[in-house]
Design a protein around this motif. Structure first.
Motif, PDB file in Angstrom:
ATOM      1  N   LEU A 129       0.821  -1.192   0.000  1.00  0.00           N
ATOM      2  CA  LEU A 129       0.000   0.000   0.000  1.00  0.00           C
ATOM      3  C   LEU A 129       0.871   1.265   0.000  1.00  0.00           C
ATOM      4  CD1 LEU A 129      -2.808   1.280   0.114  1.00  0.00           C
ATOM      5  CD2 LEU A 129      -2.669   1.129   2.586  1.00  0.00           C
ATOM      6  N   GLN A 130       1.975   1.227   0.799  1.00  0.00           N
ATOM      7  CA  GLN A 130       2.859   2.388   0.854  1.00  0.00           C
ATOM      8  C   GLN A 130       3.481   2.665  -0.519  1.00  0.00           C
ATOM      9  OE1 GLN A 130       5.449   1.192   4.095  1.00  0.00           O
ATOM     10  NE2 GLN A 130       4.642   2.849   5.351  1.00  0.00           N
ATOM     11  N   LYS A 131       3.870   1.617  -1.231  1.00  0.00           N
ATOM     12  CA  LYS A 131       4.475   1.800  -2.550  1.00  0.00           C
ATOM     13  C   LYS A 131       3.481   2.405  -3.534  1.00  0.00           C
ATOM     14  CE  LYS A 131       8.260  -1.462  -2.551  1.00  0.00           C
ATOM     15  NZ  LYS A 131       8.915  -2.564  -3.249  1.00  0.00           N
ATOM     16  N   ILE A 132       2.226   2.016  -3.445  1.00  0.00           N
ATOM     17  CA  ILE A 132       1.202   2.577  -4.338  1.00  0.00           C
ATOM     18  C   ILE A 132       0.999   4.062  -4.028  1.00  0.00           C
ATOM     19  CG2 ILE A 132      -1.249   2.513  -4.942  1.00  0.00           C
ATOM     20  CD1 ILE A 132      -1.101  -0.544  -4.515  1.00  0.00           C
ATOM     21  N   LEU A 133       0.952   4.407  -2.744  1.00  0.00           N
ATOM     22  CA  LEU A 133       0.795   5.814  -2.367  1.00  0.00           C
ATOM     23  C   LEU A 133       1.993   6.647  -2.832  1.00  0.00           C
ATOM     24  CD1 LEU A 133      -0.722   5.449   1.215  1.00  0.00           C
ATOM     25  CD2 LEU A 133      -1.893   6.147  -0.884  1.00  0.00           C
ATOM     26  N   ILE A 134       3.189   6.099  -2.691  1.00  0.00           N
ATOM     27  CA  ILE A 134       4.384   6.803  -3.166  1.00  0.00           C
ATOM     28  C   ILE A 134       4.330   6.957  -4.680  1.00  0.00           C
ATOM     29  CG2 ILE A 134       6.890   6.592  -3.461  1.00  0.00           C
ATOM     30  CD1 ILE A 134       6.936   5.347  -0.619  1.00  0.00           C
ATOM     31  N   LEU A 135       3.921   5.920  -5.390  1.00  0.00           N
ATOM     32  CA  LEU A 135       3.799   5.983  -6.849  1.00  0.00           C
ATOM     33  C   LEU A 135       2.839   7.090  -7.258  1.00  0.00           C
ATOM     34  CD1 LEU A 135       4.218   4.848  -9.753  1.00  0.00           C
ATOM     35  CD2 LEU A 135       2.342   3.288  -9.257  1.00  0.00           C
ATOM     36  N   LEU A 136       1.681   7.156  -6.616  1.00  0.00           N
ATOM     37  CA  LEU A 136       0.699   8.182  -6.942  1.00  0.00           C
ATOM     38  C   LEU A 136       1.229   9.583  -6.632  1.00  0.00           C
ATOM     39  CD1 LEU A 136      -2.573   6.466  -5.673  1.00  0.00           C
ATOM     40  CD2 LEU A 136      -1.878   6.839  -8.046  1.00  0.00           C
ATOM     41  N   HIS A 137       1.872   9.748  -5.482  1.00  0.00           N
ATOM     42  CA  HIS A 137       2.397  11.053  -5.088  1.00  0.00           C
ATOM     43  C   HIS A 137       3.492  11.526  -6.052  1.00  0.00           C
ATOM     44  CE1 HIS A 137       5.110  13.709  -2.727  1.00  0.00           C
ATOM     45  NE2 HIS A 137       3.954  14.304  -2.491  1.00  0.00           N
ATOM     46  N   VAL A 138       4.467  10.668  -6.312  1.00  0.00           N
ATOM     47  CA  VAL A 138       5.591  11.055  -7.176  1.00  0.00           C
ATOM     48  C   VAL A 138       5.109  11.297  -8.608  1.00  0.00           C
ATOM     49  CG1 VAL A 138       7.794  10.282  -8.159  1.00  0.00           C
ATOM     50  CG2 VAL A 138       7.306   9.922  -5.737  1.00  0.00           C
ATOM     51  N   THR A 139       4.216  10.458  -9.105  1.00  0.00           N
ATOM     52  CA  THR A 139       3.691  10.636 -10.458  1.00  0.00           C
ATOM     53  C   THR A 139       2.942  11.961 -10.572  1.00  0.00           C
ATOM     54  OG1 THR A 139       3.502   8.236 -10.711  1.00  0.00           O
ATOM     55  CG2 THR A 139       2.276   9.591 -12.264  1.00  0.00           C
ATOM     56  N   THR A 140       2.139  12.280  -9.579  1.00  0.00           N
ATOM     57  CA  THR A 140       1.414  13.553  -9.580  1.00  0.00           C
ATOM     58  C   THR A 140       2.383  14.728  -9.571  1.00  0.00           C
ATOM     59  OG1 THR A 140      -0.432  12.534  -8.406  1.00  0.00           O
ATOM     60  CG2 THR A 140      -0.314  14.931  -8.364  1.00  0.00           C
ATOM     61  N   CYS A 141       3.410  14.655  -8.734  1.00  0.00           N
ATOM     62  CA  CYS A 141       4.404  15.733  -8.672  1.00  0.00           C
ATOM     63  C   CYS A 141       5.131  15.906  -9.999  1.00  0.00           C
ATOM     64  CB  CYS A 141       5.418  15.462  -7.564  1.00  0.00           C
ATOM     65  SG  CYS A 141       4.734  15.610  -5.912  1.00  0.00           S
ATOM     66  N   VAL A 142       5.471  14.801 -10.642  1.00  0.00           N
ATOM     67  CA  VAL A 142       6.176  14.874 -11.927  1.00  0.00           C
ATOM     68  C   VAL A 142       5.263  15.465 -13.004  1.00  0.00           C
ATOM     69  CG1 VAL A 142       7.180  13.470 -13.781  1.00  0.00           C
ATOM     70  CG2 VAL A 142       7.850  13.068 -11.411  1.00  0.00           C
ATOM     71  N   ILE A 143       4.013  15.054 -13.040  1.00  0.00           N
ATOM     72  CA  ILE A 143       3.077  15.581 -14.036  1.00  0.00           C
ATOM     73  C   ILE A 143       2.876  17.082 -13.828  1.00  0.00           C
ATOM     74  CG2 ILE A 143       0.657  15.553 -14.789  1.00  0.00           C
ATOM     75  CD1 ILE A 143       0.734  12.486 -14.286  1.00  0.00           C
ATOM     76  N   VAL A 144       2.658  17.489 -12.589  1.00  0.00           N
ATOM     77  CA  VAL A 144       2.475  18.915 -12.300  1.00  0.00           C
ATOM     78  C   VAL A 144       3.749  19.692 -12.628  1.00  0.00           C
ATOM     79  CG1 VAL A 144       2.125  20.595 -10.434  1.00  0.00           C
ATOM     80  CG2 VAL A 144       0.661  18.580 -10.592  1.00  0.00           C
ATOM     81  N   GLY A 145       4.899  19.167 -12.220  1.00  0.00           N
ATOM     82  CA  GLY A 145       6.165  19.833 -12.496  1.00  0.00           C
ATOM     83  C   GLY A 145       6.443  19.969 -13.984  1.00  0.00           C
ATOM     84  N   LYS A 146       6.200  18.911 -14.738  1.00  0.00           N
ATOM     85  CA  LYS A 146       6.423  18.954 -16.190  1.00  0.00           C
ATOM     86  C   LYS A 146       5.478  19.953 -16.847  1.00  0.00           C
ATOM     87  CE  LYS A 146       8.694  17.095 -19.600  1.00  0.00           C
ATOM     88  NZ  LYS A 146      10.133  17.289 -19.705  1.00  0.00           N
ATOM     89  N   THR A 147       4.234  19.970 -16.414  1.00  0.00           N
ATOM     90  CA  THR A 147       3.255  20.917 -16.955  1.00  0.00           C
ATOM     91  C   THR A 147       3.694  22.352 -16.670  1.00  0.00           C
ATOM     92  OG1 THR A 147       1.498  19.293 -16.610  1.00  0.00           O
ATOM     93  CG2 THR A 147       0.828  21.580 -16.933  1.00  0.00           C
TER      94      THR A 147
END
Length: 116
Positions: A1-19
């Motif tokens: 569960l922790q890995k999924i939450l980290i995946l979602l958090h990091v992916t969101t940060c990367v998408i927002v940062g790239k945008t």
């Protein structure tokens, strides 16, 4: 569960940062340079923003951050529980694990210092 939450958090940060890098390149450059000051990346005159700035929020960046954050999950120590078997690098550059240095029932003593 922790890995999924980290995946979602990091992916969101990367998408927002790239945008934000696409929409506001100058503002993001200033922000990234400010982050570089904190980590002292800008102190090397041969290592300019053009070398490392565009790598922020890339797919390779996403994979690297995930790898680091997932690895840190294994490195947490809790009182009364066994110590984590963290990977370490010897002076010779050999990668091994911390508990490889245990001998019999003797305590393992870690001495942290600086060579500079």
């Amino acid at each position: 569960l922790q890995k999924i939450l980290i995946l979602l958090h990091v992916t969101t940060c990367v998408i927002v940062g790239k945008t934000l890098m696409i929409l506001f390149p100058n503002a993001m450059k200033r922000y990234i340079l400010k982050q570089g000051e904190k980590s002292r990346m800008n102190t090397n005159p041969k290592f300019s923003y053009e070398n490392w700035g565009p790598t922020f929020f890339s797919f390779q960046y996403l994979l690297f951050v995930l790898k680091v954050k997932w690895k840190r999950l294994e490195d947490e120590a809790y009182e009364g529980h066994p110590a984590p078997n963290t990977p370490v690098v010897t002076v010779n550059g050999e990668v091994c694990h911390l508990l490889d240095f245990m001998r019999d029932n003797r305590p393992l003593i870690l001495n942290f210092g600086s060579c500079t």
